[in-house]
Design a protein around this motif. Structure first.
Motif, PDB file in Angstrom:
ATOM      1  N   GLY A 182     -12.083 -28.026   9.628  1.00 20.12           N
ATOM      2  CA  GLY A 182     -12.658 -29.092   8.934  1.00 20.12           C
ATOM      3  C   GLY A 182     -12.414 -29.847   7.893  1.00 20.12           C
ATOM      4  O   GLY A 182     -11.785 -29.449   6.998  1.00 20.12           O
ATOM      5  N   MET A 183     -12.406 -31.041   7.858  1.00 20.91           N
ATOM      6  CA  MET A 183     -12.085 -31.927   6.712  1.00 20.91           C
ATOM      7  C   MET A 183     -13.280 -32.760   6.354  1.00 20.91           C
ATOM      8  O   MET A 183     -14.115 -33.621   6.987  1.00 20.91           O
ATOM      9  N   VAL A 184     -13.807 -32.628   5.037  1.00 19.02           N
ATOM     10  CA  VAL A 184     -14.799 -33.397   4.579  1.00 19.02           C
ATOM     11  C   VAL A 184     -14.190 -34.151   3.255  1.00 19.02           C
ATOM     12  O   VAL A 184     -13.566 -33.743   2.691  1.00 19.02           O
ATOM     13  N   LEU A 185     -14.845 -35.573   3.273  1.00 15.79           N
ATOM     14  CA  LEU A 185     -14.215 -36.906   2.535  1.00 15.79           C
ATOM     15  C   LEU A 185     -15.580 -37.136   1.576  1.00 15.79           C
ATOM     16  O   LEU A 185     -16.450 -37.423   2.018  1.00 15.79           O
ATOM     17  N   HIS A 186     -15.327 -36.939   0.253  1.00 15.12           N
ATOM     18  CA  HIS A 186     -16.406 -37.364  -0.685  1.00 15.12           C
ATOM     19  C   HIS A 186     -15.737 -38.548  -1.284  1.00 15.12           C
ATOM     20  O   HIS A 186     -14.647 -38.651  -1.634  1.00 15.12           O
ATOM     21  N   LYS A 187     -16.758 -39.600  -1.588  1.00  9.49           N
ATOM     22  CA  LYS A 187     -16.418 -40.627  -2.169  1.00  9.49           C
ATOM     23  C   LYS A 187     -17.220 -41.128  -3.484  1.00  9.49           C
ATOM     24  O   LYS A 187     -18.387 -40.950  -3.264  1.00  9.49           O
ATOM     25  N   ASN A 188     -16.555 -41.162  -4.726  1.00 13.75           N
ATOM     26  CA  ASN A 188     -17.518 -41.045  -5.791  1.00 13.75           C
ATOM     27  C   ASN A 188     -18.759 -40.040  -5.898  1.00 13.75           C
ATOM     28  O   ASN A 188     -19.794 -40.398  -6.369  1.00 13.75           O
ATOM     29  N   GLY A 189     -18.411 -38.929  -5.309  1.00 15.04           N
ATOM     30  CA  GLY A 189     -19.108 -37.605  -5.601  1.00 15.04           C
ATOM     31  C   GLY A 189     -20.179 -37.580  -4.309  1.00 15.04           C
ATOM     32  O   GLY A 189     -20.992 -36.781  -4.399  1.00 15.04           O
ATOM     33  N   GLU A 190     -20.194 -38.795  -3.331  1.00 16.79           N
ATOM     34  CA  GLU A 190     -21.153 -38.791  -2.201  1.00 16.79           C
ATOM     35  C   GLU A 190     -20.342 -38.308  -1.072  1.00 16.79           C
ATOM     36  O   GLU A 190     -19.147 -38.937  -1.064  1.00 16.79           O
ATOM     37  N   LEU A 191     -20.861 -37.539  -0.117  1.00 16.87           N
ATOM     38  CA  LEU A 191     -20.380 -37.385   1.331  1.00 16.87           C
ATOM     39  C   LEU A 191     -20.145 -38.760   1.941  1.00 16.87           C
ATOM     40  O   LEU A 191     -21.080 -39.689   1.999  1.00 16.87           O
ATOM     41  N   HIS A 192     -18.874 -38.911   2.162  1.00 15.64           N
ATOM     42  CA  HIS A 192     -18.551 -40.246   3.105  1.00 15.64           C
ATOM     43  C   HIS A 192     -18.328 -39.972   4.550  1.00 15.64           C
ATOM     44  O   HIS A 192     -18.933 -40.720   5.439  1.00 15.64           O
ATOM     45  N   SER A 193     -17.641 -38.898   4.927  1.00 17.37           N
ATOM     46  CA  SER A 193     -17.258 -38.615   6.154  1.00 17.37           C
ATOM     47  C   SER A 193     -16.879 -37.241   6.465  1.00 17.37           C
ATOM     48  O   SER A 193     -16.336 -36.504   5.450  1.00 17.37           O
ATOM     49  N   THR A 194     -16.809 -36.942   7.663  1.00 18.84           N
ATOM     50  CA  THR A 194     -16.171 -35.517   8.157  1.00 18.84           C
ATOM     51  C   THR A 194     -15.419 -35.658   9.248  1.00 18.84           C
ATOM     52  O   THR A 194     -15.489 -36.543   9.936  1.00 18.84           O
ATOM     53  N   GLY A 195     -14.593 -34.631   9.476  1.00 19.04           N
ATOM     54  CA  GLY A 195     -13.419 -34.755  10.469  1.00 19.04           C
ATOM     55  C   GLY A 195     -13.182 -33.208  10.840  1.00 19.04           C
ATOM     56  O   GLY A 195     -13.203 -32.461  10.323  1.00 19.04           O
ATOM     57  N   VAL A 196     -12.082 -33.217  12.110  1.00 20.80           N
ATOM     58  CA  VAL A 196     -11.558 -32.126  12.393  1.00 20.80           C
ATOM     59  C   VAL A 196     -10.217 -32.420  12.809  1.00 20.80           C
ATOM     60  O   VAL A 196      -9.984 -33.421  13.271  1.00 20.80           O
ATOM     61  N   GLY A 197      -9.454 -31.258  12.925  1.00 22.54           N
ATOM     62  CA  GLY A 197      -7.924 -31.565  13.185  1.00 22.54           C
ATOM     63  C   GLY A 197      -7.843 -31.940  14.916  1.00 22.54           C
ATOM     64  O   GLY A 197      -7.033 -32.617  15.034  1.00 22.54           O
ATOM     65  N   ALA A 198      -8.735 -31.608  15.477  1.00 21.75           N
ATOM     66  CA  ALA A 198      -8.898 -31.567  16.916  1.00 21.75           C
ATOM     67  C   ALA A 198      -8.870 -33.155  17.430  1.00 21.75           C
ATOM     68  O   ALA A 198      -8.398 -33.924  18.193  1.00 21.75           O
ATOM     69  N   ALA A 199      -9.431 -34.104  16.244  1.00 21.48           N
ATOM     70  CA  ALA A 199      -9.508 -35.318  16.448  1.00 21.48           C
ATOM     71  C   ALA A 199      -8.232 -36.079  16.391  1.00 21.48           C
ATOM     72  O   ALA A 199      -8.045 -37.407  17.011  1.00 21.48           O
ATOM     73  N   VAL A 200      -7.109 -35.589  16.017  1.00 17.97           N
ATOM     74  CA  VAL A 200      -5.625 -36.032  16.020  1.00 17.97           C
ATOM     75  C   VAL A 200      -5.008 -35.296  17.108  1.00 17.97           C
ATOM     76  O   VAL A 200      -4.280 -34.430  16.721  1.00 17.97           O
ATOM     77  N   GLN A 201      -5.044 -36.277  18.266  1.00 20.81           N
ATOM     78  CA  GLN A 201      -4.082 -35.753  19.434  1.00 20.81           C
ATOM     79  C   GLN A 201      -4.458 -34.370  19.925  1.00 20.81           C
ATOM     80  O   GLN A 201      -3.544 -33.541  20.404  1.00 20.81           O
ATOM     81  N   GLY A 202      -5.726 -33.918  19.651  1.00 19.61           N
ATOM     82  CA  GLY A 202      -5.971 -32.663  19.979  1.00 19.61           C
ATOM     83  C   GLY A 202      -5.737 -31.470  18.638  1.00 19.61           C
ATOM     84  O   GLY A 202      -6.228 -30.488  18.732  1.00 19.61           O
ATOM     85  N   SER A 203      -4.698 -31.972  18.117  1.00 22.88           N
ATOM     86  CA  SER A 203      -4.464 -30.880  16.848  1.00 22.88           C
ATOM     87  C   SER A 203      -3.033 -32.000  15.963  1.00 22.88           C
ATOM     88  O   SER A 203      -2.341 -32.381  16.723  1.00 22.88           O
ATOM     89  N   PRO A 204      -3.214 -31.765  14.624  1.00 22.18           N
ATOM     90  CA  PRO A 204      -2.189 -32.468  14.083  1.00 22.18           C
ATOM     91  C   PRO A 204      -0.704 -32.081  14.473  1.00 22.18           C
ATOM     92  O   PRO A 204       0.130 -32.781  14.246  1.00 22.18           O
ATOM     93  N   VAL A 205      -0.744 -30.748  14.763  1.00 29.56           N
ATOM     94  CA  VAL A 205       0.644 -30.302  15.212  1.00 29.56           C
ATOM     95  C   VAL A 205       1.356 -31.265  16.495  1.00 29.56           C
ATOM     96  O   VAL A 205       2.192 -31.345  16.629  1.00 29.56           O
TER      97      VAL A 205
END
Length: 265
Positions: A182-205
């Motif tokens: 999982g990937m978690v993105l914070h902007k200026n200390g607040e949660l902005h969005s979350t993601g996961v590798g599977a969202a990128v063509q099933g896997s970044p690989v």
């Protein structure tokens, strides 16, 4: 599209980048522009930057998620070329004075230790050739007015490359589940969005496999030491002076980007 028109568009994009200004969408200037034309224009634009003293340091993959592909009316990702002047560091942050209308996205970067030459590349080949992976930020930027882009516009504009910033942590992709991480993105200390590798063509690989094979068919190899940005795992984030973004990838670590200065728009 004839060669003089391709060169004219590529030169115009180069001048827009150098002068930090926008231009009309290419599809409005040349309504018959094809995807092949757009990649030819990209080649001209990047060649002008190399002639000006930059070197190619890697590639980026864009349009990896199905919603974005549906929006742009395409069925596969696109790619752009990373140059030496695009590299930024966590310690220095990102100077917005060099950009026009920037937006940030969090993703995973692959750094190669061996050449990767398609076609015929598999996921196992990518893992074998990778030195390490690290969380990163790509700060995309567009020379096209108001981000009014379709696939031909962004491809010609070098896949909207701006700058990129790699994290300091280095992970072994053979020891990480890049699909489920999982990937978690914070902007200026607040949660902005979350993601996961599977969202990128099933896997970044898988995204890297696609790019290695696509480039291989074009006679373009990946070389040891090159960086591959595998595709966004976050929504685009507009950034301004004083912003701080932190992305965290489960099992790997974080990347931090601080922004200073003012973009052109």
């Amino acid at each position: 599209m004839d060669i003089p028109t391709i060169e004219r568009h590529g030169d115009a994009l180069f001048q827009a980048w150098r002068e930090r200004r926008v231009m009309r969408p290419l599809r409005e200037q040349s309504p018959d522009i094809t995807l092949a034309d757009a990649y030819a224009i990209q080649s001209r634009y990047v060649a002008r930057r190399v002639e000006a003293g930059e070197t190619i340091v890697g590639k980026k993959i864009g349009v990896t998620s199905k919603p974005v592909q549906d929006f742009l009316g395409v069925f596969e990702p696109d790619f752009g070329q990373l140059t030496s002047s695009m590299v930024r560091s966590e310690s220095d942050g990102v100077d917005l004075n060099t950009l026009i209308q920037p937006k940030a996205e969090a993703e995973l970067a692959f750094v190669l230790k061996r050449d990767l030459i398609g076609p015929g590349i598999t996921a196992a080949d990518v893992l074998y050739a990778t030195d390490y992976v690290t969380p990163c930020f790509e700060i995309v930027d567009s020379r096209i007015q108001d981000w009014n882009i379709q696939i031909q516009d962004t491809v010609a504009d070098n896949a909207s490359c701006g700058v990129f910033l790699l994290g300091d942590v280095k992970g072994d992709p053979r020891k990480l589940d890049l699909t489920l991480a999982g990937m978690v993105l914070h902007k200026n200390g607040e949660l902005h969005s979350t993601g996961v590798g599977a969202a990128v063509q099933g896997s970044p690989v898988n995204a890297v496999v696609w790019l290695a094979n696509t480039l291989g068919r074009l006679g373009l190899p990946f070389r040891a030491g090159e960086v591959i940005l595998s595709g966004s795992q976050s929504a685009l984030v507009p950034v301004t002076e004083g912003d701080e973004l932190v992305c965290t990838v489960g099992g790997l670590g974080t990347c931090r980007a601080r922004f200073h200065g003012r973009s052109a728009l």
